[in-house]
Design a protein around this motif. Structure first.
Motif, PDB file in Angstrom:
ATOM      1  N   LEU A   1      -1.107   2.076  14.325  1.00  0.00           N
ATOM      2  CA  LEU A   1      -1.018   0.913  15.203  1.00  0.00           C
ATOM      3  C   LEU A   1      -0.675  -0.346  14.416  1.00  0.00           C
ATOM      4  O   LEU A   1       0.166  -1.157  14.840  1.00  0.00           O
ATOM      5  CB  LEU A   1      -2.342   0.728  15.951  1.00  0.00           C
ATOM      6  CG  LEU A   1      -2.403  -0.417  16.967  1.00  0.00           C
ATOM      7  CD1 LEU A   1      -1.389  -0.189  18.078  1.00  0.00           C
ATOM      8  CD2 LEU A   1      -3.809  -0.537  17.540  1.00  0.00           C
ATOM      9  N   ALA A   2      -1.299  -0.520  13.236  1.00  0.00           N
ATOM     10  CA  ALA A   2      -1.003  -1.688  12.403  1.00  0.00           C
ATOM     11  C   ALA A   2       0.435  -1.665  11.911  1.00  0.00           C
ATOM     12  O   ALA A   2       1.114  -2.705  11.870  1.00  0.00           O
ATOM     13  CB  ALA A   2      -1.967  -1.739  11.220  1.00  0.00           C
TER      14      ALA A   2
ATOM     15  N   ALA B   1      -0.852   4.699  19.720  1.00  0.00           N
ATOM     16  CA  ALA B   1      -0.324   4.093  18.493  1.00  0.00           C
ATOM     17  C   ALA B   1       1.008   4.718  18.101  1.00  0.00           C
ATOM     18  O   ALA B   1       1.950   4.011  17.704  1.00  0.00           O
ATOM     19  CB  ALA B   1      -1.337   4.233  17.367  1.00  0.00           C
TER      20      ALA B   1
ATOM     21  N   PHE C   1      -9.692   8.267  13.568  1.00  0.00           N
ATOM     22  CA  PHE C   1      -9.575   6.951  14.196  1.00  0.00           C
ATOM     23  C   PHE C   1      -8.898   5.958  13.256  1.00  0.00           C
ATOM     24  O   PHE C   1      -8.083   5.135  13.687  1.00  0.00           O
ATOM     25  CB  PHE C   1     -10.956   6.431  14.598  1.00  0.00           C
ATOM     26  CG  PHE C   1     -10.902   5.320  15.612  1.00  0.00           C
ATOM     27  CD1 PHE C   1     -10.736   5.603  16.954  1.00  0.00           C
ATOM     28  CD2 PHE C   1     -11.020   3.992  15.223  1.00  0.00           C
ATOM     29  CE1 PHE C   1     -10.691   4.583  17.905  1.00  0.00           C
ATOM     30  CE2 PHE C   1     -10.967   2.970  16.156  1.00  0.00           C
ATOM     31  CZ  PHE C   1     -10.807   3.264  17.500  1.00  0.00           C
ATOM     32  N   LEU C   2      -9.225   6.037  11.969  1.00  0.00           N
ATOM     33  CA  LEU C   2      -8.596   5.141  11.002  1.00  0.00           C
ATOM     34  C   LEU C   2      -7.092   5.411  10.902  1.00  0.00           C
ATOM     35  O   LEU C   2      -6.297   4.477  10.753  1.00  0.00           O
ATOM     36  CB  LEU C   2      -9.250   5.303   9.632  1.00  0.00           C
ATOM     37  CG  LEU C   2      -8.735   4.384   8.518  1.00  0.00           C
ATOM     38  CD1 LEU C   2      -8.950   2.914   8.886  1.00  0.00           C
ATOM     39  CD2 LEU C   2      -9.432   4.692   7.201  1.00  0.00           C
ATOM     40  N   THR C   3      -6.705   6.663  10.993  1.00  0.00           N
ATOM     41  CA  THR C   3      -5.282   6.995  11.008  1.00  0.00           C
ATOM     42  C   THR C   3      -4.586   6.363  12.202  1.00  0.00           C
ATOM     43  O   THR C   3      -3.483   5.807  12.081  1.00  0.00           O
ATOM     44  CB  THR C   3      -5.089   8.519  11.039  1.00  0.00           C
ATOM     45  OG1 THR C   3      -5.732   9.094   9.907  1.00  0.00           O
ATOM     46  CG2 THR C   3      -3.615   8.885  11.029  1.00  0.00           C
ATOM     47  N   GLY C   4      -5.228   6.417  13.349  1.00  0.00           N
ATOM     48  CA  GLY C   4      -4.668   5.769  14.527  1.00  0.00           C
ATOM     49  C   GLY C   4      -4.540   4.270  14.352  1.00  0.00           C
ATOM     50  O   GLY C   4      -3.526   3.666  14.743  1.00  0.00           O
ATOM     51  N   LEU C   5      -5.553   3.658  13.734  1.00  0.00           N
ATOM     52  CA  LEU C   5      -5.474   2.216  13.483  1.00  0.00           C
ATOM     53  C   LEU C   5      -4.352   1.888  12.501  1.00  0.00           C
ATOM     54  O   LEU C   5      -3.665   0.869  12.642  1.00  0.00           O
ATOM     55  CB  LEU C   5      -6.811   1.716  12.932  1.00  0.00           C
ATOM     56  CG  LEU C   5      -7.993   1.683  13.899  1.00  0.00           C
ATOM     57  CD1 LEU C   5      -9.234   1.148  13.184  1.00  0.00           C
ATOM     58  CD2 LEU C   5      -7.684   0.822  15.122  1.00  0.00           C
TER      59      LEU C   5
ATOM     60  N   ASN D   1     -10.124   9.672  19.719  1.00  0.00           N
ATOM     61  CA  ASN D   1      -9.086   9.675  18.681  1.00  0.00           C
ATOM     62  C   ASN D   1      -7.732  10.087  19.241  1.00  0.00           C
ATOM     63  O   ASN D   1      -6.694   9.517  18.879  1.00  0.00           O
ATOM     64  CB  ASN D   1      -9.489  10.616  17.550  1.00  0.00           C
ATOM     65  CG  ASN D   1     -10.547  10.029  16.643  1.00  0.00           C
ATOM     66  OD1 ASN D   1     -10.933   8.875  16.797  1.00  0.00           O
ATOM     67  ND2 ASN D   1     -11.021  10.798  15.702  1.00  0.00           N
TER      68      ASN D   1
ATOM     69  N   LEU E   1     -16.482   3.855  10.628  1.00  0.00           N
ATOM     70  CA  LEU E   1     -15.816   3.999  11.920  1.00  0.00           C
ATOM     71  C   LEU E   1     -16.270   5.270  12.635  1.00  0.00           C
ATOM     72  O   LEU E   1     -16.410   5.278  13.862  1.00  0.00           O
ATOM     73  CB  LEU E   1     -14.297   4.034  11.718  1.00  0.00           C
ATOM     74  CG  LEU E   1     -13.556   2.705  11.654  1.00  0.00           C
ATOM     75  CD1 LEU E   1     -12.077   2.952  11.386  1.00  0.00           C
ATOM     76  CD2 LEU E   1     -13.742   1.905  12.926  1.00  0.00           C
TER      77      LEU E   1
ATOM     78  N   LEU F   1      -6.181   7.126  21.087  1.00  0.00           N
ATOM     79  CA  LEU F   1      -5.677   6.093  20.188  1.00  0.00           C
ATOM     80  C   LEU F   1      -4.433   6.558  19.450  1.00  0.00           C
ATOM     81  O   LEU F   1      -3.439   5.817  19.349  1.00  0.00           O
ATOM     82  CB  LEU F   1      -6.758   5.695  19.185  1.00  0.00           C
ATOM     83  CG  LEU F   1      -6.304   4.712  18.088  1.00  0.00           C
ATOM     84  CD1 LEU F   1      -5.864   3.391  18.696  1.00  0.00           C
ATOM     85  CD2 LEU F   1      -7.410   4.495  17.068  1.00  0.00           C
TER      86      LEU F   1
END
Length: 208
Positions: free
Chosen positions: A36-37, A139, A29-33, A132, A69, A135
């Protein structure tokens, strides 16, 4: 000859396994965020922020944040799948009380508990990666559209198809593991069939 008691699974091993499960979900999930960022920031800002993101301090913070997360996403995925999970459970257990009683009976067998924990480990990863996959797909599509890349339309279509297949695959895996887990639990904790009492032999008629 009595069978020696089976060793109980180590709580340290169980805690380590759960930590890894949560971390695997959280890192995804952090990779997806992160993607996205980067897509929102654009190429120039992402290039400036890249050196800071590669420091050991940032890596440690990212690992801790990924674990947090992972807990959040695991709970969110479990909540999102509440209705289908209850429908699957109703196929094997008529009431919630019957399911709770079966769980209590299962706890008396360490070998069965270890197998159930392994199944739940795979279940948590599958249900977390349903979210995940969604997302990461969204992303990545946004990042491809934002950055100048060749064959953008083809790449977006490919990523979307693969992302949908991954999400469906993880959901079907969760569905299968959940169904199998409930069915096995019902069979393992089903009461043994009661023996039919033997009937006395019928009297033999006397010949006259």
């Amino acid at each position: 000859m009595t069978r020696p008691p089976q060793p109980e699974p180590s709580t340290v091993v169980a805690a380590t396994a759960m930590f890894v499960e949560v971390l695997v979900v959280g890192i995804g999930f952090l990779t997806g965020l992160g993607i996205l960022a980067a897509a929102i920031a654009g190429p120039d800002d992402s290039r400036r922020l890249a050196p800071a993101a590669g420091t050991p301090l940032a890596a440690g913070a990212a690992l801790a944040f990924a674990y947090a997360l992972g807990i959040l996403i695991d709970r969110a995925a479990d909540t999102a799948l509440t209705r289908p999970r209850r429908r699957l459970r109703a196929r094997s257990f008529s009431t919630s009380a019957a399911y709770a009683q079966a769980r209590l009976e299962l706890a008396e067998s360490p070998a069965l508990v270890a197998r159930a924990d392994y199944a739940r480990s795979r279940l948590r990863i599958c249900r977390g990666w349903v979210l995940n996959s969604i997302l990461l797909t969204l992303a990545t599509d946004l990042a491809l559209a934002r950055y100048s890349v060749e064959h953008c339309a083809l790449l977006v279509a490919t990523v979307t198809v693969l992302g949908v297949l991954a999400a469906v695959g993880f959901y079907l895996s969760w569905h299968t593991i959940t169904t199998t887990g409930y069915r096995k639990l019902a069979l393992q904790t089903a009461p043994a069939a009661q023996p039919v009492p033997s009937q006395p032999p019928a009297p033999v008629p006397q010949s006259s």
